[in-house]
Design a protein around this motif. Structure first.
Motif, PDB file in Angstrom:
ATOM      1  N   UNK A 601       0.820  -1.201   0.000  1.00 31.58           N
ATOM      2  CA  UNK A 601       0.000   0.000   0.000  1.00 31.58           C
ATOM      3  C   UNK A 601       0.863   1.265   0.000  1.00 31.58           C
ATOM      4  N   UNK A 603       3.790   1.590  -1.267  1.00 30.17           N
ATOM      5  CA  UNK A 603       4.341   1.719  -2.611  1.00 30.17           C
ATOM      6  C   UNK A 603       3.300   2.295  -3.569  1.00 30.17           C
ATOM      7  N   UNK A 604       2.066   1.788  -3.458  1.00 27.96           N
ATOM      8  CA  UNK A 604       0.978   2.236  -4.333  1.00 27.96           C
ATOM      9  C   UNK A 604       0.673   3.719  -4.091  1.00 27.96           C
ATOM     10  N   UNK A 607       3.121   5.958  -5.688  1.00 23.31           N
ATOM     11  CA  UNK A 607       2.856   6.094  -7.126  1.00 23.31           C
ATOM     12  C   UNK A 607       1.687   7.044  -7.377  1.00 23.31           C
ATOM     13  N   UNK A 608       0.631   6.884  -6.581  1.00 20.66           N
ATOM     14  CA  UNK A 608      -0.565   7.698  -6.791  1.00 20.66           C
ATOM     15  C   UNK A 608      -0.283   9.174  -6.517  1.00 20.66           C
ATOM     16  N   UNK A 611       1.575  10.655  -9.353  1.00 21.32           N
ATOM     17  CA  UNK A 611       0.736  10.768 -10.546  1.00 21.32           C
ATOM     18  C   UNK A 611      -0.251  11.923 -10.409  1.00 21.32           C
ATOM     19  N   UNK A 612      -0.818  12.063  -9.195  1.00 20.54           N
ATOM     20  CA  UNK A 612      -1.790  13.142  -8.983  1.00 20.54           C
ATOM     21  C   UNK A 612      -1.092  14.505  -9.080  1.00 20.54           C
ATOM     22  N   UNK A 614       1.472  15.257 -10.787  1.00 18.02           N
ATOM     23  CA  UNK A 614       1.761  15.522 -12.181  1.00 18.02           C
ATOM     24  C   UNK A 614       0.502  15.952 -12.926  1.00 18.02           C
ATOM     25  N   UNK A 615      -0.597  15.316 -12.563  1.00 17.63           N
ATOM     26  CA  UNK A 615      -1.852  15.638 -13.248  1.00 17.63           C
ATOM     27  C   UNK A 615      -2.366  17.023 -12.840  1.00 17.63           C
ATOM     28  N   UNK A 618      -1.378  19.653 -15.168  1.00 19.41           N
ATOM     29  CA  UNK A 618      -2.129  19.701 -16.422  1.00 19.41           C
ATOM     30  C   UNK A 618      -3.532  20.260 -16.227  1.00 19.41           C
ATOM     31  N   UNK A 622      -6.524  20.794 -19.078  1.00 17.71           N
ATOM     32  CA  UNK A 622      -7.727  19.968 -19.088  1.00 17.71           C
ATOM     33  C   UNK A 622      -8.972  20.860 -19.084  1.00 17.71           C
TER      34      UNK A 622
ATOM     35  N   UNK B 161      -4.014  14.577 -21.865  1.00 18.68           N
ATOM     36  CA  UNK B 161      -4.728  15.725 -22.424  1.00 18.68           C
ATOM     37  C   UNK B 161      -4.712  15.728 -23.949  1.00 18.68           C
ATOM     38  N   UNK B 206      -4.380   9.008 -15.203  1.00 23.47           N
ATOM     39  CA  UNK B 206      -2.949   8.914 -14.893  1.00 23.47           C
ATOM     40  C   UNK B 206      -2.390   7.513 -15.087  1.00 23.47           C
ATOM     41  N   UNK B 229       1.471  -2.569 -11.352  1.00 25.53           N
ATOM     42  CA  UNK B 229       0.894  -3.730 -10.661  1.00 25.53           C
ATOM     43  C   UNK B 229       0.629  -4.854 -11.658  1.00 25.53           C
ATOM     44  N   UNK B 278      -4.474  -1.988  -5.081  1.00 28.88           N
ATOM     45  CA  UNK B 278      -3.138  -1.709  -4.569  1.00 28.88           C
ATOM     46  C   UNK B 278      -2.431  -2.974  -4.108  1.00 28.88           C
ATOM     47  N   UNK B 279      -3.173  -3.924  -3.512  1.00 33.19           N
ATOM     48  CA  UNK B 279      -2.543  -5.106  -2.927  1.00 33.19           C
ATOM     49  C   UNK B 279      -2.448  -6.268  -3.908  1.00 33.19           C
TER      50      UNK B 279
END
Lengths: 656, 341
Positions: A601, A603-604, A607-608, A611-612, A614-615, A618, A622, B161, B206, B229, B278-279
């Motif tokens: 979790x 690690x995830x 990543x999230x 990513x957020x 970076x978004x 934009x 958008x 985009x 994303x 993943x 995630x898991x």
């Protein structure tokens, strides 16, 4: 076809196989080398002096000569000669007599069979020292017994690529060893579990210790192998020879020639690995194994006319054999003490068509299952004769069964037995034997109208599983089974594993497995299931094919009666400790799972977040694309109009 | 662990409108409409809430492989085996425009903001497989991305985009292209070991999920095309969708249609599998189809999911309270201790 190839194929047609031809010809070496003057005299002396009492074909004595250049008269002999016999047996006898015959003070003849010439000719010139097997200490050999969790092992041979997996049994089996192409034909555990034996086209390999050290026993074209009861010896069978090996050194102790009929080839060891016996048409060949030598006991066969079968006692140096009826002499079952070769008990039997000798695993009783050949046609009956081995003079009690007996089995570590009788539907009878009681064989319970005919006793006794299993490859099996407690005489559980062919208890009696395997002809879902003794499924596996499943046997417990009683007394304490260990393991597994999830979790989320972020950059682009800002839009409530017709009713209004 | 209970009480509508295997099912942006297409060529529109058939889009002379809604759900674009792509008025079912292609059109998709759309053509009829980008109002060609003759695009997505298109190729790789220039901007060469059957974008654009016949589904980041993943299953997959609200992954598939008749529905693995995003742990399965699941989609609001099968049925599931309440066993305050590794 051209002329050349024709000639070649013709040659092949006439090519001589030395192994098959010339088995009746003997070669005598070391004959004097003489010239033509002494040739006739030499022939005369050999004929009169050496071959006088040998049964050879007269006139076949042939002595090859080397002629002096260009001459047809002058020659010297080559120093060997040939003699022909009526058959191979006579030739073999002659070799024994001729080999080592003193011809004169300085000349000793040696003789071999012509068919053996290639064998000696092909001997390698250099001496190759035999492979020295590494010495593995006993602790290492039995390392699997020192498992901290006291688990038992099983091995499965599965899939097209001949994989074998060895696992620790338990709630969640743990893999201990795995290899693809581990075996060519079949695998076997040794009798006490020390070795895992794998059959290959070149011979047998044994694997032992925690590192699975390999030992090889080269015996080409074997069709089977067996272990002695104490894991000291290995017997390999091929159609040409039977070899007894010492497992630890890899030394071939003795080679036997198989006889034409298959059943008499089986070598059976006594319980302590000291004797090995086989049945022949003349009687019992009992061999003694001492100092790496296998010698015929008393140097002769123990003569038994018409010997049908024999079985060693599992605990004593005693064997039982039986002889069928012949003319006026009855059939009889005898108990023979080894090595004194005295008969301890003989019982004559009448109207016998077949006997099966079943020893109790503790050697206390011998049951002889007798199928009657009733004089009245179609009347099937059987007898069970129980020999009370531990009683004075070995009394015998007989039990008449007016039915077809299909199976019989003793309770290990107990005095009960179970027999299955009937045709198509079966009745299962549970009996108890007690030499002291008034009726020494007492029926405890009868289970009627069953389809089960296989019996699997728990190795600790008390529990027994009756199954309707696939016995013939062609039949289909429902695979149903019932677990019975024979002490309380109650059904514990019934269940089924479709098409199962085996029910196998682990050596501790904690678990049993049901197996569906391709070797027994089952094409449907191959696999196995492991149950606890109450029938609860602990583990189940499916494979495209399962060849064999086997529990690893254990040696007998080293605890004496007192120690065992001590364990039983403190059972509650031990149970508590085991429960504590199980719980600790459970919580450790849970912590591991939670840690794994936590790391996953973290690690995830990393990543999230990236990513957020970076978004976010934009965001303006958008908004430009969409023409509005999606993050500012309020979710409008969704209104859905629905119309349900609940009932349609016609009512006729009264006329006014 | 109670993980398996996530799917235990989900009850579906079985929508019977198609007679042949389903090709594509999608909810619109608001999640109130469900459109389904099948190999027969019919496109049907359903109400997500009641399962009521609202209308159909008639005109295609062959299998409809794919379609897309505009973000305001007013228009629909369809991709068909009759070598056309057509634009429809959602409400009236009228055909607004038709684009002819030199070969089968396998996919069509509107860009963010609906100003552009692309269609994907395959490499049959002696043609190259290509992605063709059009202006959505003037229908002028903006760009055309073409593959060598032996390769084919299997799926494509708008990304970043509308500056890029991410596509999967028949050689099991994933490539991203610049929309204006057609240049390759990124590549995942070892994405899968077998055909990539579906790609669906996450709600915030994303990351995306792929499903493959190699029995895995994977999540990739859109910028680096790096694998985030992997979801490993025991059956070939045809479709993968993301429930962004709960953070769950929905996977569907099954054995090849040619082998289906030889296997039992139970052993054919025709179940929808639900994984924790995630898991990557399996949470539950939903049974119901008699053949492989060809396509599935979770509504953007996380209220419904629909599956379309080789058996010709669409199953529309509304998530129940049990699903919404489900939580994987995980202590918020859990800190891994140092001695466990």
């Amino acid at each position: 076809m051209s002329a050349d190839t024709l000639a070649l194929s013709e040659l092949q047609l006439h090519s001589i196989n030395l192994d098959e031809k010339f088995q009746n010809v003997v070669v005598i070496y070391n004959t004097p080398v003489v010239t033509q003057e002494k040739y006739d005299r030499l022939m005369q002396i050999i004929t009169l002096k050496v071959l006088s009492n040998i049964d050879y074909i007269k006139g076949t004595l042939e002595m090859p000569k080397t002629y002096v250049d260009g001459s047809t008269e002058e020659f010297t002999t080559k120093g060997f000669c040939f003699v022909a016999f009526d058959n191979a047996d006579k030739a073999a006898d002659a070799v024994k007599k001729l080999d080592g015959t003193a011809f004169s003070a300085t000349i000793t003849f040696s003789a071999i069979l012509m068919s053996d010439v290639p064998k000696y000719a092909n001997l390698p010139d250099e001496f190759v020292p035999p492979e020295i097997y590494p010495l593995i200490p006993n602790e290492e050999k039995r390392s699997w017994l020192l498992d901290s969790r006291h688990r038992d092992q099983y091995a499965v041979h599965f899939d097209e690529i001949n994989s074998i997996r060895v696992c620790w049994a338990g709630e969640e089996p743990e893999q201990c060893a795995f290899r693809n192409n581990w075996v060519d034909s079949e695998f076997k555990w040794s009798s006490k579990g020390t070795y895992l034996g794998t059959g290959h086209s070149q011979g047998v390999a044994l694997w032992c210790g925690s590192n699975w050290t390999r030992f090889r026993y080269a015996h080409p074209k074997i069709y089977g192998f067996e272990f002695s009861p104490n894991d000291n010896y290995l017997v390999t069978y091929s159609f040409e020879s039977i070899i007894i090996w010492e497992c630890s050194t890899g030394e071939a102790l003795r080679t036997f020639t198989p006889s034409a009929t298959g059943s008499t080839n089986v070598l059976r060891f006594s319980h302590d690995d000291r004797y090995v016996a086989r049945a022949t048409s003349a009687g019992l060949q009992i061999y003694e194994i001492a100092n790496n030598e296998i010698t015929l006991l008393n140097k002769k066969i123990y003569t038994v006319d018409r010997l049908a079968d024999f079985a060693w006692s599992p605990t004593d140096n005693m064997l039982a054999y039986w002889v069928p009826e012949s003319g006026n002499s009855p059939a009889c079952v005898s108990l023979l003490n080894v090595p004194r070769l005295t008969v301890a008990r003989t019982k004559s039997l009448f109207n016998v068509s077949h006997c099966v000798l079943v020893w109790h695993p503790d050697g206390d009783f011998l049951a002889v299952r007798i199928d009657r050949s009733g004089k009245v046609a179609l009347k099937i009956a059987a007898n069970i004769e129980v020999f009370f081995i531990r009683e004075r003079q070995i009394p015998v009690e007989s039990l008449e069964i007016p039915d077809n007996v299909v199976n019989f089995a003793w309770e290990p570590k107990g005095s009960r037995f179970v027999l299955v009788r009937g045709v198509a539907t079966y009745t299962i009878d549970i009996y108890n034997v007690d030499a002291k009681a008034r009726t020494s064989i007492q029926k405890l319970k009868s289970l009627e109208r069953k389809s089960h005919r296989s019996i699997s006793w728990s190795p600790r006794g008390q529990f027994v599983v009756f199954g309707s299993l696939r016995i013939m490859p062609t039949e289909s099996a429902p695979g149903t089974f019932e677990i019975w407690n024979t002490h309380d005489l109650e059904l514990v559980h019934n269940s089924s594993h479709d098409q199962a062919s085996h029910l196998l208890w682990d050596p501790s009696g904690r678990y049993f497995a049901s197996v569906v395997s391709i070797r027994d002809g089952s094409n449907s879902e191959n696999g196995f299931r492991i149950y606890d003794f109450k029938g609860k499924i602990l583990h189940s596996e499916k494979h495209s094919m399962v060849h064999r499943f086997a529990w690893r046997p254990r040696p007998a417990s080293l605890l004496n009666e007192e120690q065992r009683a001590g364990v039983m007394k403190n059972m509650r304490k031990f149970a508590q400790e085991f429960r504590r260990q199980d719980e600790a393991r459970g919580s450790r597994a849970k912590t591991e799972l939670l840690t794994r999830r936590y790391n996953s979790l973290v690690e995830w989320n990393r990543f999230r977040e990236a990513a957020i972020a970076r978004s976010e950059e934009d965001h303006d682009r958008r908004v430009a694309l969409l023409g509005f800002d999606p993050s500012q839009v309020q979710e409008a409530p969704v209104t859905v109009q629905m119309e349900f017709i609940i009932e349609e009713r016609t009512t006729v209004l009264p006329k006014n | 662990m109670s993980a398996k209970s996530v799917s235990s009480t989900i009850r579906p509508f079985q929508l019977r409108g198609h007679a042949r295997p389903l090709t594509h099912v999608r909810f619109n942006n608001d999640g109130d409409l469900l459109m389904t297409t099948c190999k027969e060529g019919t496109s049907l529109l359903w109400s997500s809430y009641t399962g009521e058939l609202l209308g159909s889009y008639e005109g295609h002379g062959g299998v409809v492989w794919s379609f897309d809604f505009t973000s305001d759900s007013r228009k629909i674009i369809t991709a068909s085996g009759d070598m056309t792509s057509r634009l429809w008025d959602t409400e009236t079912g009228k055909e607004l425009h038709m684009i002819s292609a030199p070969s089968t059109v396998s996919d069509a998709s509107f860009s963010v903001g609906n100003k552009m759309f692309f269609i994907v053509t395959v490499n049959n009829m002696n043609q190259h497989s290509s992605i063709v980008i059009y202006d959505a109002t003037s229908f002028e060609l903006i760009n055309r991305i073409e593959l060598p003759r032996d390769l084919r695009f299997t799926c494509a997505l708008w990304a970043d985009c509308n500056t890029r298109i991410i596509a999967s190729l028949s050689d099991h790789t994933i490539v991203s292209y610049n929309v204006r220039t057609g240049e390759t901007t990124g590549q995942a060469t070892t994405a899968h070991k077998d055909t990539i059957t579906d790609m669906q974008m996450s709600h915030d654009g994303t990351y995306f999920i792929t499903s493959s016949r190699d029995m895995t589904a994977k999540i990739f980041d859109i910028h680096e095309l790096s694998q985030i993943r992997v979801y490993t299953t025991d059956s070939p997959l045809n479709s993968a969708s993301i429930d962004n609200i709960k953070g769950h992954i929905f996977l569907g598939g099954g054995q090849d249609a040619s082998q289906v008749t030889t296997t039992h529905a139970r052993s054919g693995k025709f179940e929808t599998r639900i994984y924790h995003e995630a898991l990557a742990e399996e949470l539950g399965r939903v049974r119901g189809h008699f053949g492989p699941i060809n396509t599935l989609h979770v509504s953007p609001q996380g209220t419904h999911f629909a599956t379309g099968g080789e058996d010709g049925f669409v199953r529309l599931h509304e998530f129940d309270q049990n699903y919404h309440d489900f939580k994987i066993e995980f202590d918020e305050n859990f800190e891994p201790s140092a001695d466990v590794n």
